[in-house]
Design a protein around this motif. Structure first.
Motif, PDB file in Angstrom:
ATOM      1  N   HIS A  74     -13.333  22.679  42.079  1.00 53.89           N
ATOM      2  CA  HIS A  74     -13.181  21.235  42.275  1.00 53.89           C
ATOM      3  C   HIS A  74     -12.664  20.615  40.983  1.00 53.89           C
ATOM      4  CE1 HIS A  74     -16.206  21.654  45.689  1.00 53.89           C
ATOM      5  NE2 HIS A  74     -15.106  21.131  46.253  1.00 53.89           N
ATOM      6  N   ASN A  75     -11.949  19.511  41.144  1.00 55.81           N
ATOM      7  CA  ASN A  75     -11.436  18.845  39.956  1.00 55.81           C
ATOM      8  C   ASN A  75     -12.552  18.264  39.094  1.00 55.81           C
ATOM      9  OD1 ASN A  75      -8.848  19.426  40.777  1.00 55.81           O
ATOM     10  ND2 ASN A  75      -8.552  17.462  41.848  1.00 55.81           N
ATOM     11  N   THR A  76     -13.671  17.925  39.735  1.00 54.21           N
ATOM     12  CA  THR A  76     -14.752  17.290  38.999  1.00 54.21           C
ATOM     13  C   THR A  76     -15.841  18.267  38.591  1.00 54.21           C
ATOM     14  OG1 THR A  76     -15.878  16.798  41.081  1.00 54.21           O
ATOM     15  CG2 THR A  76     -14.361  15.119  40.207  1.00 54.21           C
ATOM     16  N   SER A  77     -15.540  19.579  38.793  1.00 52.44           N
ATOM     17  CA  SER A  77     -16.561  20.571  38.496  1.00 52.44           C
ATOM     18  C   SER A  77     -15.922  21.770  37.805  1.00 52.44           C
ATOM     19  CB  SER A  77     -17.265  21.034  39.775  1.00 52.44           C
ATOM     20  OG  SER A  77     -18.155  22.095  39.502  1.00 52.44           O
ATOM     21  N   SER A  78     -16.713  22.479  37.034  1.00 55.86           N
ATOM     22  CA  SER A  78     -16.228  23.667  36.337  1.00 55.86           C
ATOM     23  C   SER A  78     -16.827  24.934  36.936  1.00 55.86           C
ATOM     24  CB  SER A  78     -16.579  23.586  34.853  1.00 55.86           C
ATOM     25  OG  SER A  78     -17.985  23.494  34.679  1.00 55.86           O
ATOM     26  N   ASP A  79     -17.387  24.807  38.122  1.00 53.97           N
ATOM     27  CA  ASP A  79     -18.002  25.967  38.765  1.00 53.97           C
ATOM     28  C   ASP A  79     -16.984  26.714  39.623  1.00 53.97           C
ATOM     29  OD1 ASP A  79     -17.710  23.949  40.540  1.00 53.97           O
ATOM     30  OD2 ASP A  79     -19.613  24.307  41.574  1.00 53.97           O
ATOM     31  N   GLY A  80     -15.883  27.160  38.983  1.00 53.73           N
ATOM     32  CA  GLY A  80     -14.821  27.850  39.709  1.00 53.73           C
ATOM     33  C   GLY A  80     -15.280  29.201  40.242  1.00 53.73           C
ATOM     34  N   LYS A  81     -14.685  29.602  41.313  1.00 51.82           N
ATOM     35  CA  LYS A  81     -15.004  30.887  41.917  1.00 51.82           C
ATOM     36  C   LYS A  81     -13.714  31.693  42.111  1.00 51.82           C
ATOM     37  CE  LYS A  81     -19.234  29.328  44.149  1.00 51.82           C
ATOM     38  NZ  LYS A  81     -20.017  29.221  45.409  1.00 51.82           N
ATOM     39  N   TYR A  82     -13.864  33.020  41.936  1.00 43.12           N
ATOM     40  CA  TYR A  82     -12.685  33.909  41.955  1.00 43.12           C
ATOM     41  C   TYR A  82     -12.611  34.696  43.264  1.00 43.12           C
ATOM     42  CZ  TYR A  82     -11.955  33.008  36.994  1.00 43.12           C
ATOM     43  OH  TYR A  82     -11.705  32.403  35.776  1.00 43.12           O
ATOM     44  N   LYS A 132     -16.869  19.541  54.869  1.00 44.80           N
ATOM     45  CA  LYS A 132     -17.327  19.467  53.492  1.00 44.80           C
ATOM     46  C   LYS A 132     -18.501  20.411  53.289  1.00 44.80           C
ATOM     47  CE  LYS A 132     -15.933  14.675  52.915  1.00 44.80           C
ATOM     48  NZ  LYS A 132     -16.382  13.306  52.532  1.00 44.80           N
ATOM     49  N   GLY A 133     -18.605  20.902  52.055  1.00 44.22           N
ATOM     50  CA  GLY A 133     -19.697  21.783  51.716  1.00 44.22           C
ATOM     51  C   GLY A 133     -19.466  22.427  50.378  1.00 44.22           C
ATOM     52  N   ILE A 134     -20.280  23.394  50.108  1.00 49.36           N
ATOM     53  CA  ILE A 134     -20.154  24.102  48.834  1.00 49.36           C
ATOM     54  C   ILE A 134     -18.900  24.959  48.861  1.00 49.36           C
ATOM     55  CG2 ILE A 134     -21.270  25.756  47.323  1.00 49.36           C
ATOM     56  CD1 ILE A 134     -23.931  24.835  48.482  1.00 49.36           C
ATOM     57  N   LEU A 135     -18.184  24.950  47.764  1.00 48.57           N
ATOM     58  CA  LEU A 135     -16.953  25.721  47.644  1.00 48.57           C
ATOM     59  C   LEU A 135     -17.285  27.209  47.670  1.00 48.57           C
ATOM     60  CD1 LEU A 135     -13.889  25.269  47.252  1.00 48.57           C
ATOM     61  CD2 LEU A 135     -14.285  25.538  44.788  1.00 48.57           C
ATOM     62  N   SER A 136     -16.668  27.923  48.583  1.00 49.50           N
ATOM     63  CA  SER A 136     -16.910  29.369  48.701  1.00 49.50           C
ATOM     64  C   SER A 136     -15.873  30.142  47.892  1.00 49.50           C
ATOM     65  CB  SER A 136     -16.840  29.800  50.166  1.00 49.50           C
ATOM     66  OG  SER A 136     -15.553  29.536  50.702  1.00 49.50           O
ATOM     67  N   PRO A 157     -12.535  19.073  49.651  1.00 49.92           N
ATOM     68  CA  PRO A 157     -11.341  18.796  48.845  1.00 49.92           C
ATOM     69  C   PRO A 157     -11.592  17.562  47.989  1.00 49.92           C
ATOM     70  CG  PRO A 157     -11.013  18.129  51.130  1.00 49.92           C
ATOM     71  CD  PRO A 157     -12.367  18.742  51.063  1.00 49.92           C
ATOM     72  N   PRO A 158     -10.787  17.375  46.970  1.00 46.12           N
ATOM     73  CA  PRO A 158      -9.641  18.222  46.596  1.00 46.12           C
ATOM     74  C   PRO A 158     -10.089  19.510  45.884  1.00 46.12           C
ATOM     75  CG  PRO A 158      -9.875  16.444  45.046  1.00 46.12           C
ATOM     76  CD  PRO A 158     -10.935  16.202  46.091  1.00 46.12           C
ATOM     77  N   VAL A 159      -9.245  20.533  45.976  1.00 48.64           N
ATOM     78  CA  VAL A 159      -9.524  21.839  45.350  1.00 48.64           C
ATOM     79  C   VAL A 159      -8.289  22.257  44.554  1.00 48.64           C
ATOM     80  CG1 VAL A 159     -10.098  24.257  45.761  1.00 48.64           C
ATOM     81  CG2 VAL A 159     -11.027  22.472  47.259  1.00 48.64           C
ATOM     82  N   ARG A 160      -8.569  22.785  43.406  1.00 46.04           N
ATOM     83  CA  ARG A 160      -7.484  23.303  42.547  1.00 46.04           C
ATOM     84  C   ARG A 160      -7.488  24.839  42.632  1.00 46.04           C
ATOM     85  NH1 ARG A 160      -4.434  21.577  38.245  1.00 46.04           N
ATOM     86  NH2 ARG A 160      -3.876  23.169  36.689  1.00 46.04           N
ATOM     87  N   TYR A 161      -6.330  25.416  42.972  1.00 44.74           N
ATOM     88  CA  TYR A 161      -6.174  26.870  43.053  1.00 44.74           C
ATOM     89  C   TYR A 161      -5.284  27.352  41.908  1.00 44.74           C
ATOM     90  CZ  TYR A 161      -8.036  26.446  47.807  1.00 44.74           C
ATOM     91  OH  TYR A 161      -8.829  26.181  48.902  1.00 44.74           O
TER      92      TYR A 161
END
Length: 310
Positions: free
Chosen positions: A92-100, A13-17, A47-51
């Motif tokens: 993340h499903n609970t966050s809007s901080d998506g990364k490209y 677990k950690g910050i989404l890269s 996780p969970p992570v949405r791609y």
């Protein structure tokens, strides 16, 4: 690719890269109607992570992962618009901080058309430099060309990155250099190798000195015949007419002719008086006739006039 998946699944677990978008197995060079698989995964993140996969900033597909396994997207390249660029987004499903992720572009490769082998001239002589060019009108770049004489290669591979013909220079040193030439073209398209048409040079035989002399003499004779033909109406005919006219003019003094009505021993002497410009007749007088057989000489004077026609 397997090492990257293992690193992804082993991460905690950690910050989404920022995710990475990679192609599974095959090259980015694709052919029409080819299926490709893109892998999108983040090295770290809980996780969970949405791609989500994007093409030209338009959403193509989305996958949810409840664990750390990567998302796999399968595509079919059916047109030029399917070449990309592609990106994926991880969030993340609970966050809007998506990364490209990074972007990927496919390159569409096409089979080459049959190359055409040509030269500016098909006729050559010994000691002449000639060129051969090989060109495929269709096919994905770069295209590699190889030239052959018979079955033997006569050039190293020539790779063309532009839509231009490959050109080589040849020196014709003997009749064997006028053999059959071909070229081969291929590109990154699978099994795209194709051979060109055959091309032959016609070697002109050098003329011997005797042949050149005969040709020169023939040309000189022809010029003489033409000159003589041109001289007939301009020089020969007028000269002949002038001589004929001069021979018909009377002259002064005595002349002798044989009288065909007399015997062969009868001789007639005649005296011709000159013609005045205003007169149209010549005074003709016979002054003596001799008969040698009879031993007699008779002198008779007869005057007559002969009409002159100019």
């Amino acid at each position: 690719m397997s090492q990257q998946i293992q690193k992804t699944t082993a991460s905690g677990k950690g910050i989404l890269s920022n995710p990475k978008l990679v192609l599974v197995h095959r090259s980015l060079n694709v052919v029409m109607n080819q299926n490709v698989t893109l892998c999108c995964c983040s090295a770290s993140g809980s996780p969970p992570v949405r791609y989500t996969l994007f093409k030209h900033n338009q959403q193509v597909s989305s996958l949810n992962r409840s664990d750390s396994t990567p998302a796999l997207f399968t595509l079919t390249i059916s047109s030029a618009s399917d070449l990309g660029p592609y990106k994926c987004k991880a969030e993340h499903n609970t966050s809007s901080d998506g990364k490209y992720s990074n972007s990927l572009n496919f390159t569409l490769i096409e089979p080459i058309s049959k190359p055409v082998l040509s030269s500016p001239t098909s006729h050559t002589t010994k000691g002449q430099n000639v060129t051969l060019s090989c060109f495929s009108e269709n096919g994905s770049l770069p295209i590699t060309y190889i030239f052959f004489k018979g079955k033997q290669s006569i050039s190293p591979p020539v790779m063309m990155h532009e839509r231009e013909a490959a050109v080589i220079f040849l020196f014709v040193n003997s009749s064997t250099d006028s053999g059959t030439y071909k070229c081969k073209a291929n590109n990154s398209f699978p099994n795209s190798m194709k051979y060109s048409n055959s091309f032959n040079f016609t070697l002109a035989e050098e003329r011997s000195h005797s042949q050149g002399l005969i040709i020169s003499l023939g040309l000189i004779l022809l010029l003489l015949v033409i000159g003589f033909a041109l001289a007939i109406p301009f020089f020969i005919i007028p000269s002949y007419k002038a001589k004929k006219y001069k021979s018909t003019r009377p002259s002064t003094g005595f002349t002798s002719t044989v009288n065909v009505e007399e015997t062969e021993n009868d001789v007639i002497y005649a005296e011709i008086e000159p013609v005045k410009p205003e007169e149209e007749y010549i005074n003709f007088s016979v002054i003596r006739r001799e008969d040698e057989k009879a031993g007699k000489r008779e002198c008779t004077t007869v005057y007559s006039k002969v009409l002159i026609r100019n």
